[in-house]
Motif scaffolding. Structure first.
Motif, mmCIF file in Angstrom:
data_model
loop_
_atom_site.group_PDB
_atom_site.id
_atom_site.type_symbol
_atom_site.label_atom_id
_atom_site.label_comp_id
_atom_site.label_asym_id
_atom_site.label_seq_id
_atom_site.Cartn_x
_atom_site.Cartn_y
_atom_site.Cartn_z
ATOM 1 N N ARG A 1 14.835 -38.568 -1.865
ATOM 2 C CA ARG A 1 14.652 -38.348 -3.257
ATOM 3 C C ARG A 1 13.240 -38.876 -3.498
ATOM 4 O O ARG A 1 12.932 -39.922 -3.047
ATOM 5 N N CYS A 2 12.588 -38.538 -4.511
ATOM 6 C CA CYS A 2 11.462 -38.747 -5.283
ATOM 7 C C CYS A 2 11.598 -40.319 -5.908
ATOM 8 O O CYS A 2 12.841 -40.318 -6.616
ATOM 9 N N PRO A 3 10.830 -41.343 -5.544
ATOM 10 C CA PRO A 3 11.272 -42.652 -6.093
ATOM 11 C C PRO A 3 11.075 -42.739 -7.712
ATOM 12 O O PRO A 3 11.475 -43.472 -8.432
ATOM 13 N N HIS A 4 10.339 -41.672 -8.188
ATOM 14 C CA HIS A 4 10.197 -41.708 -9.626
ATOM 15 C C HIS A 4 10.998 -40.797 -10.387
ATOM 16 O O HIS A 4 11.211 -41.390 -11.285
ATOM 17 N N VAL B 1 8.217 -30.945 -1.578
ATOM 18 C CA VAL B 1 6.939 -31.640 -1.468
ATOM 19 C C VAL B 1 5.988 -30.473 -1.551
ATOM 20 O O VAL B 1 6.046 -29.531 -0.735
ATOM 21 N N SER B 2 4.981 -30.747 -2.567
ATOM 22 C CA SER B 2 3.819 -29.624 -2.834
ATOM 23 C C SER B 2 3.113 -29.845 -1.636
ATOM 24 O O SER B 2 2.142 -28.984 -1.623
ATOM 25 N N ALA B 3 2.874 -31.112 -1.337
ATOM 26 C CA ALA B 3 1.856 -31.469 -0.439
ATOM 27 C C ALA B 3 1.976 -32.650 0.376
ATOM 28 O O ALA B 3 2.771 -33.612 0.022
ATOM 29 N N LEU B 4 1.695 -32.931 1.759
ATOM 30 C CA LEU B 4 1.789 -33.737 2.474
ATOM 31 C C LEU B 4 0.596 -34.387 3.297
ATOM 32 O O LEU B 4 0.052 -33.547 3.995
ATOM 33 N N SER C 1 2.793 -38.972 -6.281
ATOM 34 C CA SER C 1 2.644 -38.944 -4.864
ATOM 35 C C SER C 1 3.085 -40.589 -4.400
ATOM 36 O O SER C 1 2.919 -41.477 -5.045
ATOM 37 N N SER C 2 3.781 -40.660 -3.273
ATOM 38 C CA SER C 2 4.090 -41.790 -2.780
ATOM 39 C C SER C 2 4.331 -41.838 -1.342
ATOM 40 O O SER C 2 4.701 -40.560 -0.804
ATOM 41 N N GLN C 3 4.395 -42.831 -0.469
ATOM 42 C CA GLN C 3 4.666 -42.783 0.888
ATOM 43 C C GLN C 3 6.001 -42.484 1.175
ATOM 44 O O GLN C 3 6.826 -42.582 0.571
#
Length: 98
Positions: A59-62, A84-87, A41-43
């Motif tokens: 893209r995901c930072p991870h 995104v599975s949730a926002l 999870s990230s901003q």
């Protein structure tokens, strides 16, 4: 409004106009998205964004998987949040719509 008596009431998409305009009126870069791939999870502001042509890809930072796409056409904006599975969007406590 649907006059069906069994099950929950069903409305057309116009019912979403108010709630969606409230959500997208906030600063979305502070929203926290969860990556469908790795669960991080990230901003939105921390996403790695590529573009601008033909559109922006976040893209995901991870794990670097694609979380979102934004494409602007002459008459529309196309958004794809399939990665995104949730926002989670923080809202002021007095924004209950009353």
């Amino acid at each position: 409004m649907n006059e069906q008596t069994d099950g929950p009431a069903m409305y057309d998409g116009n019912m979403l106009a108010g709630p969606l305009s409230e959500v997208f009126a906030v600063e979305l870069t502070t929203a926290v998205g969860r990556c469908r791939s790795c669960g991080n999870s990230s901003q939105v502001a921390t996403l790695r964004v590529y573009g601008p042509e033909p559109g922006l890809v976040g893209r995901c930072p991870h794990c670097e998987d694609v979380l979102m796409r934004l494409v602007r056409t002459p008459d529309a904006v196309w958004l794809d949040f399939s990665g995104v599975s949730a926002l989670r969007i923080s809202m002021p406590s007095d924004s209950t719509g009353s």
